[in-house]
Design a protein around this motif. Structure first.
Motif, short mmCIF file in Angstrom:
data_model
loop_
_atom_site.label_atom_id
_atom_site.label_comp_id
_atom_site.label_asym_id
_atom_site.label_seq_id
_atom_site.Cartn_x
_atom_site.Cartn_y
_atom_site.Cartn_z
N THR A 42 0.84 -1.20 0.00
CA THR A 42 0.00 0.00 0.00
C THR A 42 0.88 1.25 0.00
OG1 THR A 42 -1.76 -1.14 1.20
CG2 THR A 42 -1.81 1.26 1.21
N LEU A 43 0.50 2.23 -0.83
CA LEU A 43 1.15 3.53 -0.87
C LEU A 43 0.08 4.62 -0.78
CD1 LEU A 43 3.84 3.01 -3.65
CD2 LEU A 43 4.27 3.43 -1.24
N PRO A 44 0.40 5.75 -0.10
CA PRO A 44 -0.58 6.83 0.03
C PRO A 44 -0.45 7.89 -1.07
CG PRO A 44 1.25 7.25 1.48
CD PRO A 44 1.59 5.98 0.74
N VAL A 45 -1.57 8.47 -1.41
CA VAL A 45 -1.59 9.62 -2.33
C VAL A 45 -2.46 10.70 -1.69
CG1 VAL A 45 -2.26 10.48 -4.60
CG2 VAL A 45 -1.29 8.18 -4.37
N LEU A 46 -1.93 11.90 -1.57
CA LEU A 46 -2.69 13.00 -1.00
C LEU A 46 -3.49 13.70 -2.11
CD1 LEU A 46 -3.33 14.69 1.51
CD2 LEU A 46 -1.40 16.17 0.91
N VAL A 47 -4.80 13.75 -1.92
CA VAL A 47 -5.71 14.40 -2.87
C VAL A 47 -6.12 15.75 -2.28
CG1 VAL A 47 -7.86 14.23 -4.16
CG2 VAL A 47 -6.55 12.15 -3.62
N VAL A 48 -5.83 16.84 -3.00
CA VAL A 48 -6.09 18.19 -2.50
C VAL A 48 -6.97 18.93 -3.50
CG1 VAL A 48 -5.06 20.39 -1.82
CG2 VAL A 48 -3.92 18.26 -1.22
N LEU A 49 -7.98 19.60 -2.96
CA LEU A 49 -8.81 20.48 -3.78
C LEU A 49 -8.53 21.91 -3.35
CD1 LEU A 49 -12.14 18.48 -3.88
CD2 LEU A 49 -10.82 19.20 -5.86
N TYR A 50 -7.87 22.69 -4.24
CA TYR A 50 -7.59 24.09 -3.95
C TYR A 50 -8.81 24.91 -4.34
CZ TYR A 50 -2.69 22.89 -3.32
OH TYR A 50 -1.52 22.36 -2.86
N GLY A 51 -9.25 25.79 -3.42
CA GLY A 51 -10.44 26.59 -3.67
C GLY A 51 -11.69 25.79 -3.36
N GLY A 52 -12.80 26.25 -3.82
CA GLY A 52 -14.04 25.50 -3.67
C GLY A 52 -14.79 25.82 -2.41
N GLY A 53 -14.17 26.49 -1.45
CA GLY A 53 -14.90 26.91 -0.26
C GLY A 53 -15.18 25.80 0.73
N GLY A 54 -14.57 24.63 0.53
CA GLY A 54 -14.76 23.54 1.49
C GLY A 54 -15.95 22.66 1.12
N GLY A 55 -15.88 21.41 1.58
CA GLY A 55 -16.97 20.47 1.33
C GLY A 55 -16.99 19.90 -0.07
N GLN A 56 -15.91 20.12 -0.82
CA GLN A 56 -15.86 19.60 -2.17
C GLN A 56 -15.53 18.10 -2.14
OE1 GLN A 56 -16.52 21.57 -4.89
NE2 GLN A 56 -17.04 23.12 -3.34
N ARG A 57 -16.23 17.33 -2.96
CA ARG A 57 -16.03 15.88 -2.96
C ARG A 57 -15.28 15.43 -4.22
NH1 ARG A 57 -18.29 12.60 0.40
NH2 ARG A 57 -18.27 10.88 -1.10
N TRP A 58 -14.58 14.33 -4.07
CA TRP A 58 -13.90 13.70 -5.19
C TRP A 58 -14.17 12.20 -5.14
CZ3 TRP A 58 -10.74 9.95 -3.43
CH2 TRP A 58 -10.18 10.09 -2.15
N GLY A 82 -13.93 11.02 -1.19
CA GLY A 82 -13.56 11.83 -0.04
C GLY A 82 -13.91 13.27 -0.26
N GLU A 83 -13.65 14.09 0.78
CA GLU A 83 -13.92 15.52 0.70
C GLU A 83 -12.64 16.30 0.84
OE1 GLU A 83 -16.78 16.92 3.44
OE2 GLU A 83 -18.45 15.80 2.59
#
Length: 325
Positions: free
Chosen positions: A66-82, A102-103
């Motif tokens: 297992t390896l981790p990947v950090l998923v980041v949403l820049y902007g969007g005001g929070g609560g954004q889902r992927w 995730g959010e």
């Protein structure tokens, strides 16, 4: 504004993360830089801590990595889902994800499972989608599978030596450890044989798997004095260096008496014209085996015959006559 969640392997955006990786444990995940574009509350930008993952595995081992990947949403005001979706291009279904959605900023765990995969290089991808300007984003995954190292036998000793005296007890047993080197399963068998003296050598247990301990025994029985030899053979159908042999030597000595004295010297002291000192005794015993026959004689080197002895059943009484000295 972004929120960083999860720690594990470090990699910059677009870099390659390998597993297993040599060296010390990885530090925190480096936040990915903002991709080209202007993130806004209505139009966030999706960023990943890496675009490439590479796994290393052993064929048909069933192991998972297992390896981790950090998923980041820049902007969007929070609560954004992927959402994330895995796909493999060869080798069947060996790629999995957790979580599948995730959010905002979340660590995605990407796992590769060997299962029954044979040696080779397998490829796949992870597609991450969101309500973002640059969605979807794809992580390329490579899974390199090598053949396992074949099993090989290794023993804790190549020779054992026993000794005993006729008419006494057998010597204490000795232990032999069977080790397995390599990565494939291994079953083994043990057999004892002798070159002379009959069946005086035995082993327990006579079979096992992976690593185990074998007890070797040499039975004295009615063996005559002499040198006896035998062999312990350890074999395995799965080991590339089978069989291995242990040489066993058994020395049987004849019972023999051993003379033991309680003292190796005596000292007497007397003054002129004084009476002779009291006699002293030396105990005589058998420190060996069988029956000990002994005799004692007295010899003086000067002064005449001033030394006398009186043998007993298990001692010698020694006296001196000081008269005339």
């Amino acid at each position: 504004v972004f929120l960083l969640l999860g720690v594990s392997a470090a990699a910059a955006d677009g870099a390659k993360i390998r597993h297993p990786a040599p060296g010390p444990p990885p530090g925190p995940i480096t936040p990915p830089p903002i991709p080209p574009g202007e993130p806004s509350e209505s139009s966030p930008i999706l960023a990943l801590s890496t675009r490439t993952l590479e796994f290393q595995g052993v064929a048909r081992s069933g192991q998972s990595y297992t390896l981790p990947v950090l998923v980041v949403l820049y902007g969007g005001g929070g609560g954004q889902r992927w959402t994330a979706r895995p796909v493999t291009y060869s080798g069947g279904v060996w790629l999995s994800l957790s979580p599948l959605a995730g959010e905002d900023d979340t660590t995605l765990q990407v796992s590769a499972t060997v299962g029954k995969l044979a040696r080779g290089t397998y490829s796949g991808a992870v597609t991450i989608s969101a309500e973002a300007q640059n969605s979807p984003q794809v992580i390329q995954v490579v899974f390199n599978i090598r053949d396992p190292q074949p099993a090989a036998l290794e023993l804790s000793s190549t020779a054992l030596r026993f000794s005993a005296v006729t008419g006494t007890q057998s010597p204490p047993p000795q232990e032999l450890v069977v080790f397995k080197q390599g990565e494939t399963p291994m079953n083994w068998r043990v057999q004892a044989s002798t070159a002379n003296g009959g069946s005086w050598l035995s082993v327990t247990p006579t079979s096992g798997s992976e690593q185990g301990r074998v007890t070797a025994r040499a039975e004295l029985g009615s063996l005559a004095p002499g040198e006896y030899s035998g062999t312990i053979t350890v074999s395995s159908d799965e080991a590339i260096n089978s069989p291995l042999r242990v040489t066993v030597l058994f020395t049987v000595e004849r019972q023999a008496p051993v003379l033991r004295l309680s003292a190796s010297q005596l000292s007497f002291a007397v003054t002129p014209e004084a009476p002779s000192p009291p006699p002293q005794q030396i105990a005589v015993s058998n420190a060996g085996f069988g029956t000990l026959s002994w005799r004692a004689t007295a010899v003086t080197f000067n002064g005449g015959a001033w030394l006398t002895i009186t043998p007993g059943a298990s001692s010698v009484t020694v006296a001196v006559d000081a008269a005339g000295l």
